[in-house]
Design a protein around this motif. Structure first.
Motif, mmCIF file in Angstrom:
data_model
loop_
_atom_site.group_PDB
_atom_site.id
_atom_site.type_symbol
_atom_site.label_atom_id
_atom_site.label_comp_id
_atom_site.label_asym_id
_atom_site.label_seq_id
_atom_site.Cartn_x
_atom_site.Cartn_y
_atom_site.Cartn_z
ATOM 1 N N TYR A 1 -19.748 27.350 -116.964
ATOM 2 C CA TYR A 1 -19.902 25.959 -117.035
ATOM 3 C C TYR A 1 -20.874 25.341 -116.189
ATOM 4 N N ARG A 2 -21.609 25.922 -114.984
ATOM 5 C CA ARG A 2 -22.550 25.637 -114.224
ATOM 6 C C ARG A 2 -23.906 26.113 -115.308
ATOM 7 N N HIS B 1 -18.394 18.373 -124.525
ATOM 8 C CA HIS B 1 -17.350 18.374 -123.483
ATOM 9 C C HIS B 1 -16.997 16.897 -122.769
ATOM 10 N N PRO B 2 -15.893 16.990 -122.168
ATOM 11 C CA PRO B 2 -15.712 15.810 -121.268
ATOM 12 C C PRO B 2 -16.780 15.774 -119.968
ATOM 13 N N VAL B 3 -16.897 14.584 -119.499
ATOM 14 C CA VAL B 3 -17.934 14.559 -118.364
ATOM 15 C C VAL B 3 -17.061 15.390 -117.342
ATOM 16 N N SER B 4 -16.048 15.159 -117.138
ATOM 17 C CA SER B 4 -15.481 16.041 -116.115
ATOM 18 C C SER B 4 -15.205 17.525 -116.637
ATOM 19 N N LEU B 5 -15.542 18.329 -116.049
ATOM 20 C CA LEU B 5 -15.073 19.852 -116.820
ATOM 21 C C LEU B 5 -13.982 20.625 -116.052
ATOM 22 N N SER B 6 -13.249 19.835 -115.004
ATOM 23 C CA SER B 6 -12.080 20.493 -114.614
ATOM 24 C C SER B 6 -11.207 21.019 -115.409
ATOM 25 N N ALA B 7 -10.675 20.126 -116.275
ATOM 26 C CA ALA B 7 -9.625 20.763 -117.231
ATOM 27 C C ALA B 7 -10.093 21.632 -118.096
#
Length: 144
Positions: free
Chosen positions: A31-32, A47-53
């Motif tokens: 993801y980086r 993808h969503p703004v936050s990639l945590s999920a």
């Protein structure tokens, strides 16, 4: 004679990837790279703004897919990769972008070269299935 099972047998691939901690490192690097590479901008936009999920889901999926604990199913339920990804218009270029970011992430891991090659080859299968499912859905004009 080696006691190591061939990749794809039992949890040999999961172990070669370093277990869940190794998979989380792989996913973080993936993801980086997707965030950093201008050529991956179209992929990143899906993808969503936050990639945590997304990070957790991919690591959990890869765990079970590589013969380890079925963390995705335990946490999120069952998934069909092609059907799930068919909601987006995924073409060969997006699949190659995904695979390129994954190849870069794999190269950053301390994997045996044979496993790195094996893993990337195996990842081509769901990437191609996602393209096929997406094309089938979007060519038919059926958005559901």
């Amino acid at each position: 004679m080696s006691d190591t099972l061939p990749y794809g047998t039992g949890d040999a691939s999961y172990q070669a990837a370093g277990g869940i901690d190794g998979l989380r490192r792989l996913v973080d690097d993936f993801y980086r790279l997707m965030d950093e590479r201008p050529e991956a901008a179209a992929l990143r936009a899906l993808h969503p703004v936050s990639l945590s999920a997304s990070r957790d889901k991919l690591a959990c999926f890869l765990s079970g897919w590589l013969g380890g604990p079925r963390l995705f199913a335990e946490k999120y339920g069952s998934i069909s990769i092609p059907s799930f990804h068919a909601q987006w218009p995924i073409d060969e270029a997006l699949a190659e972008s995904w695979l390129s970011c994954m190849a870069g992430a794999i190269a950053l891991q301390n994997y045996e070269p044979a496993f790195a090659d094996y893993l990337l080859a195996q990842l081509r299968v769901p990437a191609q299935r996602a393209v096929q499912a997406s094309q089938n859905r979007h060519k038919s004009g059926n958005p559901t």
